[in-house]
Design an enzyme around this catalytic site. Sequence first.
Site, PDB file in Angstrom:
ATOM      1  N   ARG A 280       4.382   1.115  -1.439  1.00  0.00           N
ATOM      2  CA  ARG A 280       5.608   0.929  -2.224  1.00  0.00           C
ATOM      3  C   ARG A 280       5.354  -0.002  -3.409  1.00  0.00           C
ATOM      4  NH1 ARG A 280       9.729   0.416   0.324  1.00  0.00           N
ATOM      5  NH2 ARG A 280       8.831   0.997   2.328  1.00  0.00           N
TER       6      ARG A 280
ATOM      7  N   TYR B 105      -5.178  -8.645   4.372  1.00  0.00           N
ATOM      8  CA  TYR B 105      -5.129  -7.376   5.097  1.00  0.00           C
ATOM      9  C   TYR B 105      -6.449  -7.089   5.792  1.00  0.00           C
ATOM     10  CZ  TYR B 105      -3.295  -2.756   6.167  1.00  0.00           C
ATOM     11  OH  TYR B 105      -2.831  -1.644   6.831  1.00  0.00           O
TER      12      TYR B 105
ATOM     13  N   GLN C  99       3.807  -9.580   3.572  1.00  0.00           N
ATOM     14  CA  GLN C  99       3.802  -9.161   2.174  1.00  0.00           C
ATOM     15  C   GLN C  99       5.102  -9.570   1.471  1.00  0.00           C
ATOM     16  OE1 GLN C  99       3.105  -5.080   3.178  1.00  0.00           O
ATOM     17  NE2 GLN C  99       0.895  -5.202   2.840  1.00  0.00           N
TER      18      GLN C  99
ATOM     19  N   CYS D 258       0.810  -1.219   0.000  1.00  0.00           N
ATOM     20  CA  CYS D 258       0.000   0.000   0.000  1.00  0.00           C
ATOM     21  C   CYS D 258       0.844   1.271   0.000  1.00  0.00           C
ATOM     22  CB  CYS D 258      -0.960   0.010   1.188  1.00  0.00           C
ATOM     23  SG  CYS D 258      -0.140  -0.088   2.783  1.00  0.00           S
TER      24      CYS D 258
ATOM     25  N   SER E 232       8.604   1.540   6.408  1.00  0.00           N
ATOM     26  CA  SER E 232       7.152   1.676   6.343  1.00  0.00           C
ATOM     27  C   SER E 232       6.706   3.066   6.791  1.00  0.00           C
ATOM     28  CB  SER E 232       6.485   0.620   7.228  1.00  0.00           C
ATOM     29  OG  SER E 232       6.807  -0.680   6.794  1.00  0.00           O
TER      30      SER E 232
END
Length: 418
Positions: free
Chosen positions: A56, A183, A110, A54, A99
């Site tokens: 990168r 998620y 991820q 979400c 992050s």
Amino acid sequence: MPVYAGAVLMCLTASHRTHHFAELERLSATWGHELADALLASDGVAGEIVLSTCNRFEIYLDVDRAAVPVVESLGRELQVLRGERAARHLFGVAAGLESVVVGEPEIAGQVRRALNHAEGTGSASPLLQRVFSDALQTRRTVRSRTGLGSARPSLIRLALDLASHRVIDWTTARVLLVGTGRYATSCLEALRDRGVGDITVWSPSGRGAEFAQRHGLTLVSGHAVAAAAGRVDVIVCCTTSPDIVVGPELLDGSCPVTSHLAAQCPVGRPELNTRRRVIIDLGLPRNVDPRVVELPGVELLDLEAIKLHAPLQHLAVTDDAEALVREAAAAHADDAAAIGPAVAALRAQVGDALEAEIARVRRRYDAETADRAEAALRHFAGVLLHRPSVRARELASSGRREEFLDGLQAVFGIERPA
């Protein structure tokens, strides 16, 4: 810089730190994946892993040295990292240091899924498998030795903190959860930690029945979506859909099935009022039309807004974690230089046998059958090479590199590197 024998590890990266969210949306939606396909098809590219989250979009590549200029030219819109710098960056990403919310736990999953997907499609070379495995191990070391991430910070938890100025009592709040993927499970956990009991779920893909049953949620679909959206206080969008799924029409009385006013819909007209509502959009590309803020009482918290409120981290903990990442990346590069030629020779031997078998299959079977067989054979070769690559790294890091080299020579006839 330590040498990656026979190849160069490269990372083409765009993130919330280097690019605007509009650029990240474009990369995640179409252009980035088209670039990844073009790179994988290029001469001199032996492997590729795409990491898209979400905040990168990154492409990790196993590249022959002669092909490095071509890759850099194709990926000129992204930041380019090579060798140990690329490994150190990936290790920092996996540890949560890159992050929006430093230390957030979702990134490790991820990274693991990106590796698993590439292994499943046959695009993960042994070099890439090794660096991703080492990155995940480094994440575990950072977590155990510094405590970074132990408090379970995450984007959804930060977003719920920001929404608390409107939602005074979460135990009475009504929430529509849009999405049923991995998620969404994290979002559900964060909501329940705050005491939210009234949660309805909607899967735009229509695959939410099993998710709703597993978590004891009410599932809405079709005509019922507009009515559900009209009665809630909070909408949380965490779907992997590349499209806009929540727009003004869904909130102002239109039915998503018939595109008519919900009064003409069998479910009936949703509640139309100026009640204050918060919409949290965790999608990249975005899943919520920004025009929703033009409706009375609606506030939108998207990734860009959430980033502006990301908290400062405890500097000592972050510094310690970054030191561990640097040490791990340097050790990985040294090990790669020491055992890389032997692993590359094993890969070449298996690759030659693979290509010979694929050629034999294509001579004996029709094109459709041969295509399926080739995909299966390439997947099997990747799986077959994964464990020796990981084992090589384990033995090298424990001072037993010679055992690995002796074993390759005895079993496969691969000569020890000079």
